[in-house]
Design an enzyme around this catalytic site. Sequence first.
Site: not given
Length: 311
Positions: A220-221, A228, A52, A230-231
Site C-alpha cells: 500500500s505505498p 484509508g 485474494y 490514497v494521498f
Amino acid sequence: MKYMNLKNTDLQVSNIVMGCMHLTELDKSQAEKHIRTAMEQGINFFDHADVYDGGKCESLFAEALDMNDDLREKMILQSKVGIRRLPGNHTIYDFSKDHLLEAVDASLKRLRTDYLDVLLLHRPDALVEPEEVAEAFAILHASGKVRYFGVSNQNPYQMELLQKYVPYKLIANQLELSICYSRMIDIGIAVNMDLDQSTIREGGILDYCRLHDVTIQAWSPFQKDYFGGVFVGDEEHYPELNAVMDRLAKKYNVTKNAIATGWIARHPANMQIIVGTMNDQRLIESCQGSELPLTKAEWYEIYEASGKMIP
C-alpha cells in the site's frame, strides 16, 4: 528498473513488485495485458496470497498467461498463506502444519507451477506452534515446493520466535509503508519525544530487519492510512504534500505516483515496493520511481510535508 539480490537467496529481483490482490477486477484479456505491461517495465516479481478473492486471483494469473515452463522461469512467484475464511464471514489465522501444507498445494495448483520462489506467512497466528511451522517448512523445502520463506505483518519478537525453530532464514517481511503511513520510520526520527509519532507500534521492525538482513516489502505505498484511501491527488487533506510532489515530479519529469514509490526506494534499507494498481498507466508511472535519484533533502522535505514533525 532497479534489480537487487534478495538477501540470503540467489534471487535477482525487481524492487517494484506487481501485487495481485485485485487481479479479478479485470477480465482475462485485461489481466494478461496488465501482467505483460508489468513485465515490459522490468517487473519480474509477482505477489499473491491464497486468500485474494478466495484463490481466484492466483487462478486468473495462470489462466491469463496460459502459464508454461518457459514463462514460469522468467518470473519470481511469491504467495502468502495462513488466513482462513470460515462460514458466517468469520476469519481465523492458521499456521498449523496441516493447513500450511494444504494451502501451498492449492496455490501451486491454481498458479500452474511446481514451486513457489517465496512463501510468506500472511498475518500472525496468535495460537502459533512454531515447531509445526518448522515441520511444514521442512517438508515444503525438501519436496522442492518452496525455495525460500518469510513473513508478513510481523514484529521482531514474532519473527524471533519462529526463527528459533524454523531451520531456514526468514528472508522477507511484508509491511504497510507509504509517505503518510510511515510508523516504522517515524519512531527512529522522533526518539525520546513526547509525540504520537514517537510511540513504538512496530517493535522497531525497520531496524530489526536491517540488522538481520530481512528484506522489507512495502505494501500500500499510496495509502494515507490503513486502507484509508490514497494521498496522491488528495489536495483537501494533503495540500502541502501534493504541492511538493508536484514540484519534484516536474523536476524529474515523472508523475506523483513515481515520487511516492521513489520515496520508499530511496531508503537505504533497500526495500521492495508492492504496487497493486490494476491500471496499466499507473503501474508504468509507479515503475518510474524504481531508481528515482531523490536527494536526502528532498526525501526529508516530502516526509515533513506529509504532516510529520522533524524535531
